[in-house]
Design a protein around this motif. Structure first.
Motif, PDB file in Angstrom:
ATOM      1  N   HIS A  74      36.465  40.537  53.703  1.00 43.59           N
ATOM      2  CA  HIS A  74      37.599  41.429  53.423  1.00 43.59           C
ATOM      3  C   HIS A  74      38.221  41.165  52.052  1.00 43.59           C
ATOM      4  O   HIS A  74      39.345  41.586  51.797  1.00 43.59           O
ATOM      5  CB  HIS A  74      38.661  41.271  54.518  1.00 43.59           C
ATOM      6  CG  HIS A  74      38.116  41.467  55.907  1.00 43.59           C
ATOM      7  ND1 HIS A  74      37.578  42.663  56.336  1.00 43.59           N
ATOM      8  CD2 HIS A  74      38.013  40.604  56.951  1.00 43.59           C
ATOM      9  CE1 HIS A  74      37.178  42.537  57.595  1.00 43.59           C
ATOM     10  NE2 HIS A  74      37.418  41.297  57.988  1.00 43.59           N
ATOM     11  N   ASN A  75      37.481  40.457  51.181  1.00 38.87           N
ATOM     12  CA  ASN A  75      37.971  40.238  49.826  1.00 38.87           C
ATOM     13  C   ASN A  75      37.887  41.539  49.033  1.00 38.87           C
ATOM     14  O   ASN A  75      37.066  42.404  49.311  1.00 38.87           O
ATOM     15  CB  ASN A  75      37.149  39.149  49.127  1.00 38.87           C
ATOM     16  CG  ASN A  75      37.310  37.802  49.801  1.00 38.87           C
ATOM     17  OD1 ASN A  75      38.372  37.497  50.350  1.00 38.87           O
ATOM     18  ND2 ASN A  75      36.257  36.995  49.788  1.00 38.87           N
ATOM     19  N   GLY A  76      38.731  41.645  48.044  1.00 39.29           N
ATOM     20  CA  GLY A  76      38.728  42.830  47.208  1.00 39.29           C
ATOM     21  C   GLY A  76      40.110  43.451  47.113  1.00 39.29           C
ATOM     22  O   GLY A  76      40.917  43.389  48.051  1.00 39.29           O
ATOM     23  N   ALA A  77      40.378  44.065  45.972  1.00 41.71           N
ATOM     24  CA  ALA A  77      41.709  44.622  45.722  1.00 41.71           C
ATOM     25  C   ALA A  77      41.830  46.079  46.121  1.00 41.71           C
ATOM     26  O   ALA A  77      42.931  46.575  46.364  1.00 41.71           O
ATOM     27  CB  ALA A  77      42.049  44.473  44.237  1.00 41.71           C
ATOM     28  N   THR A  78      40.697  46.789  46.224  1.00 43.10           N
ATOM     29  CA  THR A  78      40.734  48.221  46.525  1.00 43.10           C
ATOM     30  C   THR A  78      40.394  48.440  48.001  1.00 43.10           C
ATOM     31  O   THR A  78      39.235  48.309  48.412  1.00 43.10           O
ATOM     32  CB  THR A  78      39.742  48.986  45.645  1.00 43.10           C
ATOM     33  OG1 THR A  78      39.975  48.657  44.271  1.00 43.10           O
ATOM     34  CG2 THR A  78      39.884  50.479  45.847  1.00 43.10           C
ATOM     35  N   VAL A  79      41.406  48.778  48.803  1.00 48.30           N
ATOM     36  CA  VAL A  79      41.215  48.980  50.244  1.00 48.30           C
ATOM     37  C   VAL A  79      40.838  50.439  50.498  1.00 48.30           C
ATOM     38  O   VAL A  79      41.569  51.353  50.123  1.00 48.30           O
ATOM     39  CB  VAL A  79      42.483  48.599  51.037  1.00 48.30           C
ATOM     40  CG1 VAL A  79      42.273  48.864  52.523  1.00 48.30           C
ATOM     41  CG2 VAL A  79      42.846  47.142  50.781  1.00 48.30           C
TER      42      VAL A  79
END
Length: 292
Positions: A74-79
């Motif tokens: 679930h890493n990442g800045a854009t959901v």
């Protein structure tokens, strides 16, 4: 595609070592995409789209890789969306796609490599480096099809004698154990015979000359030199950071410049060298036929 089979095993090995190692050296989407397409085209043109079941399995493997990574990472800045309070991010999804392409591309490269590098070519390639290892590897590759054929012969013989019954589970298990015991004895016996035969012929003795049908010709020099030059150019671009690509926490790629373009073009040429070679052979063959 059979033109690549005519090259010297050393030249072929250098090529596959270069194209596979570079595809794993950097998680760059463009390089991995070029590698996957090159592997697909090389394998499909060579085999004329045969083996549909295996292709479906690899497609399923790719789909599983693509979907599993964003579900568990679930890493990442854009959901993109949220499922049971677990965010599905663009970065994790893209990373899954790139990872799946890299795995499938490498599998197809190795499948093509195993078709071209037959047991006699591996024996030629490794014989001067490690004769014992080359002999073991050659024997292993040789015994895989022989083991299957001999197993069928033993099963048919057991069935003719009434000792192998596959109509009930217990009889099938007993017959399978009996066949396995016979096959283990057969493999060990043939392995000893082959080893004694090779020893009697002086295999592995130092300063021993040997005959080989493989010659290092001009076309092998051209292929090896081209591979090494392209490998050096691509490796230089990687070391200079011109093809750097970061997925987490946000997608960041290196600024494109002339070195980046040269690196991508060089790897594209490297990935499609077998296809280019095949096209060149066909053009030359048609030209020679026109002269008749």
């Amino acid at each position: 595609m059979k033109a690549f089979d005519g090259y010297n095993p050393i030249a072929v090995f250098v090529y596959f070592a270069a194209v596979i190692s570079l595809s794993m050296a950097k998680m760059n989407p463009i390089i991995i995409l070029l590698s996957a397409i090159g592997a697909f085209v090389t394998f499909f043109v060579r085999n004329r789209f045969s083996g549909g079941a295996s292709h479906l399995f690899f497609l399923l493997m790719f789909a599983v890789t693509v979907f599993i990574n964003p579900l568990f990472n679930h890493n990442g800045a854009t959901v993109l969306l949220v499922i049971n309070d677990n965010p599905i991010t663009l970065e994790a999804t893209l990373y899954g796609i790139v990872s799946g392409l890299m795995i499938i591309g490498i599998i197809y490269w190795f499948r093509t490599f195993s078709q071209i590098m037959t047991s006699d070519k591996l024996l030629y390639l490794l014989g001067s480096v490690s004769p014992k290892f080359a002999l073991i590897l050659s024997m292993t590759l040789r015994y895989i099809p022989l083991f299957e054929k001999q197993t069928q012969k033993v099963i048919h013989a057991q069935q003719a004698l009434g000792l192998y019954k596959d109509n009930d589970l217990v009889g099938k298990i007993r017959g399978g154990i009996r066949v396995f015991s016979v096959m283990v004895t057969w493999v060990l016996e043939n392995g000893v015979i082959t080893s004694d035969s090779m020893t009697a012929r002086g295999y592995g003795i130092k300063r021993r000359t040997h005959f080989s049908i493989f010659k290092f010709r001009r076309q092998d020099i051209v292929l090896t030199s081209t591979t090494i030059i392209l490998f050096a150019v691509i490796l230089t671009g990687i070391l200079l950071g011109s093809v750097d690509f970061r997925f987490y926490p946000a997608i960041v790629k290196a600024e494109s410049d002339i070195i980046t373009l040269i690196t991508y073009i060089s790897y594209g040429i490297l990935a499609f060298l077998p296809t280019i070679t095949e096209a060149e052979e066909k053009i030359r063959w048609k030209y020679l036929k026109s002269k008749i």
